[in-house]
Design a protein around this motif. Sequence first.
Motif, mmCIF file in Angstrom:
data_model
loop_
_atom_site.group_PDB
_atom_site.id
_atom_site.type_symbol
_atom_site.label_atom_id
_atom_site.label_comp_id
_atom_site.label_asym_id
_atom_site.label_seq_id
_atom_site.Cartn_x
_atom_site.Cartn_y
_atom_site.Cartn_z
ATOM 1 N N LEU A 1 -1.626 5.012 -1.877
ATOM 2 C CA LEU A 1 -2.708 4.275 -1.213
ATOM 3 C C LEU A 1 -3.878 5.194 -0.885
ATOM 4 O O LEU A 1 -5.041 4.794 -0.998
ATOM 5 C CB LEU A 1 -2.192 3.581 0.042
ATOM 6 C CG LEU A 1 -1.151 2.486 -0.214
ATOM 7 C CD1 LEU A 1 -0.569 1.975 1.097
ATOM 8 C CD2 LEU A 1 -1.732 1.349 -1.035
ATOM 9 N N SER B 1 -7.616 4.669 -2.434
ATOM 10 C CA SER B 1 -8.791 4.620 -1.559
ATOM 11 C C SER B 1 -9.834 5.660 -1.957
ATOM 12 O O SER B 1 -11.032 5.370 -1.992
ATOM 13 C CB SER B 1 -8.372 4.817 -0.095
ATOM 14 O OG SER B 1 -7.596 3.723 0.338
ATOM 15 N N THR B 2 -9.392 6.865 -2.276
ATOM 16 C CA THR B 2 -10.311 7.917 -2.722
ATOM 17 C C THR B 2 -10.998 7.512 -4.022
ATOM 18 O O THR B 2 -12.217 7.684 -4.173
ATOM 19 C CB THR B 2 -9.555 9.245 -2.912
ATOM 20 O OG1 THR B 2 -9.009 9.640 -1.644
ATOM 21 C CG2 THR B 2 -10.466 10.345 -3.436
ATOM 22 N N GLN C 1 -13.645 4.807 -3.306
ATOM 23 C CA GLN C 1 -14.827 5.380 -2.660
ATOM 24 C C GLN C 1 -15.657 6.201 -3.637
ATOM 25 O O GLN C 1 -16.887 6.089 -3.672
ATOM 26 C CB GLN C 1 -14.405 6.237 -1.463
ATOM 27 C CG GLN C 1 -13.819 5.436 -0.319
ATOM 28 C CD GLN C 1 -13.272 6.347 0.749
ATOM 29 O OE1 GLN C 1 -14.033 6.856 1.567
ATOM 30 N NE2 GLN C 1 -11.971 6.571 0.731
ATOM 31 N N ALA D 1 -6.515 -1.328 4.821
ATOM 32 C CA ALA D 1 -6.963 0.068 4.678
ATOM 33 C C ALA D 1 -7.620 0.307 3.326
ATOM 34 O O ALA D 1 -8.490 1.169 3.197
ATOM 35 C CB ALA D 1 -5.778 1.016 4.859
ATOM 36 N N VAL D 2 -7.235 -0.444 2.309
ATOM 37 C CA VAL D 2 -7.840 -0.332 0.980
ATOM 38 C C VAL D 2 -9.059 -1.250 0.890
ATOM 39 O O VAL D 2 -10.131 -0.846 0.434
ATOM 40 C CB VAL D 2 -6.809 -0.669 -0.125
ATOM 41 C CG1 VAL D 2 -7.459 -0.734 -1.492
ATOM 42 C CG2 VAL D 2 -5.673 0.353 -0.108
ATOM 43 N N HIS E 1 -12.690 -0.334 1.882
ATOM 44 C CA HIS E 1 -13.558 0.459 1.006
ATOM 45 C C HIS E 1 -14.223 -0.386 -0.082
ATOM 46 O O HIS E 1 -14.920 0.152 -0.938
ATOM 47 C CB HIS E 1 -12.753 1.586 0.348
ATOM 48 C CG HIS E 1 -12.093 2.484 1.326
ATOM 49 N ND1 HIS E 1 -12.801 3.271 2.218
ATOM 50 C CD2 HIS E 1 -10.779 2.702 1.594
ATOM 51 C CE1 HIS E 1 -11.949 3.937 2.967
ATOM 52 N NE2 HIS E 1 -10.730 3.608 2.612
#
Length: 179
Positions: free
Chosen positions: A29, A33-34, A37, A62-63, A66
Motif C-alpha cells: 500500500l 501510494s508513492t 503521487q 489512505a490510497v 492521493h
Amino acid sequence: MLTLSDTGLILIDVQGKLATLVANSNETLGAVSTLIQGSQLLGLPVIWVEQLPDKLGATLPAVAAHLSGCEPYAKSTFSALGNSVISQAIASTGRKDWLVCGIEAHICVYQTVCDLLEKGYNAHVVSDAVSSRNPEHKALALDKMQRSGAVLTCVEMALYELLQRADIPEFKAILPLVK
C-alpha cells in the motif's frame, strides 16, 4: 524506456478488507501510494478501477486520498479492459505504455496485463506495488506476465526512468516520496 508523453498508470482494486489481507500489505500500500503521487506529480493519466465496489468496498481511504481529481471506474470483469468504458478511457489517452499496480496479482492484475498486451500496449508491472494473499501466487503471476511480454519494474525505477534527469523541478518533488 518509459517517457512522460507515452506513459499512464492503471490502479487495480486496492479496496476493502482484501487490500489489508494481501501479503506485505503495508509495504504494498505504501508503494501504491508513492506510485500514485509520483504519477500525478509527473502529469500521467491515472485509470483507477474498482472490482464490484458495492460488494467489496471502496478503495482504501489512505490510497484514495492521493487520487484527488480522479474518479474510479467500477467493473465486474477481472480484467479492467473487459469493461468497454475502461478500455475506451485507456485508449482515449493515446498512451502506449502502462504502469500497472494493485491486487490481486494473479487475478485482476494478471488478466488486465494480458489484455493490455493483446491490444498492443506495453505493460509495465510495478512489482513492489502488486500483491496477492498468497506470496506464491504473486510470484507465479509475475513470472507468467513477464513470459507473456510484460516488463517488470519497481516504483523507484519507474519514477526515475520517467524523470530521466535530476536537474528539473519534478525531481525535487519526487525525491521525498522515494526516500
